[in-house]
Design a protein around this motif. Structure first.
Motif, PDB file in Angstrom:
ATOM      1  N   GLN A  34       0.937  -1.294   0.052  1.00 40.67           N
ATOM      2  CA  GLN A  34      -0.018   0.059  -0.168  1.00 40.67           C
ATOM      3  C   GLN A  34       0.817   1.343  -0.031  1.00 40.67           C
ATOM      4  O   GLN A  34       0.525   2.397  -0.655  1.00 40.67           O
ATOM      5  N   LEU A  35       1.920   1.254   0.715  1.00 38.61           N
ATOM      6  CA  LEU A  35       2.968   2.230   0.710  1.00 38.61           C
ATOM      7  C   LEU A  35       3.400   2.618  -0.689  1.00 38.61           C
ATOM      8  O   LEU A  35       3.746   3.775  -0.871  1.00 38.61           O
ATOM      9  N   SER A  36       3.923   1.587  -1.271  1.00 38.97           N
ATOM     10  CA  SER A  36       4.495   1.731  -2.443  1.00 38.97           C
ATOM     11  C   SER A  36       3.440   2.421  -3.535  1.00 38.97           C
ATOM     12  O   SER A  36       3.873   2.917  -4.400  1.00 38.97           O
ATOM     13  N   ALA A  37       2.389   1.948  -3.210  1.00 35.29           N
ATOM     14  CA  ALA A  37       1.152   2.540  -4.398  1.00 35.29           C
ATOM     15  C   ALA A  37       0.737   3.893  -3.857  1.00 35.29           C
ATOM     16  O   ALA A  37      -0.148   4.579  -4.741  1.00 35.29           O
ATOM     17  N   ILE A  52       3.443   9.186   8.803  1.00 36.55           N
ATOM     18  CA  ILE A  52       3.981   8.615  10.084  1.00 36.55           C
ATOM     19  C   ILE A  52       3.555   6.986  10.062  1.00 36.55           C
ATOM     20  O   ILE A  52       2.206   6.550   9.794  1.00 36.55           O
ATOM     21  N   ALA A  53       4.673   6.434   9.990  1.00 36.26           N
ATOM     22  CA  ALA A  53       4.379   4.835  10.045  1.00 36.26           C
ATOM     23  C   ALA A  53       4.300   4.300  11.260  1.00 36.26           C
ATOM     24  O   ALA A  53       5.626   4.387  12.024  1.00 36.26           O
ATOM     25  N   THR A  54       3.262   3.615  11.773  1.00 37.43           N
ATOM     26  CA  THR A  54       3.257   2.863  13.078  1.00 37.43           C
ATOM     27  C   THR A  54       2.877   1.532  12.775  1.00 37.43           C
ATOM     28  O   THR A  54       2.029   1.068  12.045  1.00 37.43           O
ATOM     29  N   PHE A  94      10.401   4.529   2.199  1.00 39.35           N
ATOM     30  CA  PHE A  94       9.442   5.267   1.330  1.00 39.35           C
ATOM     31  C   PHE A  94       9.668   6.837   1.484  1.00 39.35           C
ATOM     32  O   PHE A  94       9.816   7.067   2.553  1.00 39.35           O
ATOM     33  N   ASP A  95       9.882   7.530   0.424  1.00 36.48           N
ATOM     34  CA  ASP A  95      10.161   8.910   0.574  1.00 36.48           C
ATOM     35  C   ASP A  95       8.827   9.588   1.223  1.00 36.48           C
ATOM     36  O   ASP A  95       9.023  10.773   2.169  1.00 36.48           O
ATOM     37  N   ALA A  96       7.590   8.978   1.114  1.00 31.83           N
ATOM     38  CA  ALA A  96       6.447   9.623   1.779  1.00 31.83           C
ATOM     39  C   ALA A  96       6.438   9.439   3.307  1.00 31.83           C
ATOM     40  O   ALA A  96       5.854  10.325   4.025  1.00 31.83           O
ATOM     41  N   VAL A  97       7.290   8.826   3.685  1.00 34.20           N
ATOM     42  CA  VAL A  97       7.367   8.406   5.094  1.00 34.20           C
ATOM     43  C   VAL A  97       8.417   9.278   5.934  1.00 34.20           C
ATOM     44  O   VAL A  97       9.419   8.949   5.528  1.00 34.20           O
ATOM     45  N   LYS A  98       7.971  10.162   6.673  1.00 38.20           N
ATOM     46  CA  LYS A  98       8.664  11.198   7.164  1.00 38.20           C
ATOM     47  C   LYS A  98       8.852  10.953   8.716  1.00 38.20           C
ATOM     48  O   LYS A  98      10.131  11.374   9.248  1.00 38.20           O
ATOM     49  N   VAL A 130      -6.455   1.375   7.839  1.00 35.26           N
ATOM     50  CA  VAL A 130      -6.543   0.119   7.033  1.00 35.26           C
ATOM     51  C   VAL A 130      -5.890   0.698   5.733  1.00 35.26           C
ATOM     52  O   VAL A 130      -5.081  -0.627   5.217  1.00 35.26           O
ATOM     53  N   GLN A 131      -5.772   1.442   5.174  1.00 35.23           N
ATOM     54  CA  GLN A 131      -5.195   1.709   3.864  1.00 35.23           C
ATOM     55  C   GLN A 131      -4.726   3.147   3.669  1.00 35.23           C
ATOM     56  O   GLN A 131      -5.169   4.124   4.245  1.00 35.23           O
ATOM     57  N   VAL A 132      -3.806   3.320   2.744  1.00 34.38           N
ATOM     58  CA  VAL A 132      -3.237   4.514   2.442  1.00 34.38           C
ATOM     59  C   VAL A 132      -3.691   4.707   0.649  1.00 34.38           C
ATOM     60  O   VAL A 132      -2.895   4.635   0.007  1.00 34.38           O
ATOM     61  N   PRO A 133      -4.878   5.139   0.453  1.00 30.00           N
ATOM     62  CA  PRO A 133      -5.203   4.857  -0.995  1.00 30.00           C
ATOM     63  C   PRO A 133      -5.059   6.315  -1.586  1.00 30.00           C
ATOM     64  O   PRO A 133      -4.608   7.326  -1.030  1.00 30.00           O
ATOM     65  N   LYS A 134      -5.190   6.607  -2.962  1.00 25.38           N
ATOM     66  CA  LYS A 134      -5.038   7.735  -3.633  1.00 25.38           C
ATOM     67  C   LYS A 134      -5.787   8.919  -2.903  1.00 25.38           C
ATOM     68  O   LYS A 134      -5.291   9.866  -2.877  1.00 25.38           O
TER      69      LYS A 134
END
Length: 225
Positions: free
Chosen positions: A18-21, A29-31, A56-60, A215-219
C-alpha cells in the motif's frame, strides 16, 4: 485539513504494498504496533516491515515504542539512515502516572527520539491536568513532546494540549468506523477547535493534526478539505 497521515501498518493488509502505491501529498507517520502495546502486529517481522516502510520518501516519521527503543537501541540508527524522524511513544491504557514519573518517561522518550509521545488514561480531571502539566514541563526543558489524555475524561485535552506545547494532535475522519483510541475527536471538529483556541490565544505556531488511517493509504487520502 490534515497535515500528516498516521498509517497503522498493523491494521492493514499488505501495508508495504500500500505504501508503494501511495501517491498522495501528505507525509506519513508509519506505525506498526504490536499486541503488547495496543496494536495487532505479530512480533515476528514487525520491525522489518516498519524498516521497509521507512525507505519510502512519503514516510517522514516512524513511531517506535519506548520499550522497543530500550531493548533494541541499535535499530534506531538504522532507521535514521533512511532519513526519517523518530517518534518514541509510551502508552498507559489504565491510568495516568504521577507527574514525576511522567516527566521521567517523556525525558527517556526524548533521549531516543525526535518527538516524545505519551498517551495516558485519566481516572479523573486531575489526571488530565497532570498530563498537561507534564507537557508544559517538557516544553520548558526544550523537549518536543506530544501528549494525549485518552478516554472521555481526557477528550477535551486534545483540543487544548497545543496551548501547553503538544506538537501533534490525532484525529480520525468522521466517516471512519474503525476502532480508535477512546475519546478521539473527528478531524474536522478537532481542527476547528484548535484553530479557534489558537486565534483566542494569539498563537503563531502551527500544530500538526494527524489523520489516523488504520487500514489503507489509497490515492484519495490526499486531503484538501
Amino acid at each position: 485539513m490534515a497535515d500528516l497521515i498516521e498509517f497503522r501498518m498493523d491494521k492493514a493488509e499488505n501495508p508495504v504494498e500500500q505504501l508503494s502505491a501511495y501517491d498522495g501529498e501528505l507525509p506519513i507517520i508509519a506505525t506498526n504496533r504490536t499486541r503488547w502495546f495496543g496494536g495487532k502486529a505479530n512480533d515476528s517481522g514487525r520491525l522489518d516491515d516498519l524498516f521497509a516502510a521507512s525507505r519510502f520518501d512519503a514516510v517522514k516519521f516512524v513511531d517506535i515504542e519506548l520499550e522497543t527503543a530500550r531493548a533494541k537501541e541499535w535499530i534506531l540508527t538504522e532507521f535514521r539512515e533512511n532519513d526519517v524522524q523518530l517518534i518514541i511513544s509510551h502508552h498507559d491504557f489504565e491510568s495516568t502516572p504521577d507527574k514525576e514519573i511522567l516527566d521521567a518517561i517523556i525525558k527517556q522518550c526524548a533521549e531516543y527520539g525526535d518527538i516524545a509521545k505519551v498517551a495516558t488514561y485519566p481516572q479523573s480531571n486531575t489526571d488530565a491536568l497532570t498530563l498537561l502539566e507534564a507537557i508544559t514541563t517538557a516544553n520548558q526543558q526544550g523537549i518536543d513532546v506530544a501528549g494525549i489524555s485518552m478516554g472521555e475524561i481526557g477528550s477535551h485535552t486534545r483540543a487544548v494540549a497545543h496551548l501547553y506545547g503538544s506538537k501533534l494532535g490525532y484525529a480520525p475522519l468522521a466517516a471512519d468506523t474503525n476502532d480508535y483510541a477512546p475519546g478521539q475527536i473527528p478531524l474536522e471538529k478537532l481542527r476547528s477547535l484548535i484553530d479557534t483556541t489558537k486565534e483566542a490565544n494569539g498563537e503563531e505556531h502551527v500544530i500538526d493534526t494527524l489523520e489516523e488511517e488504520e487500514v489503507q493509504v489509497p490515492k484519495e487520502l490526499t486531503l484538501s478539505d
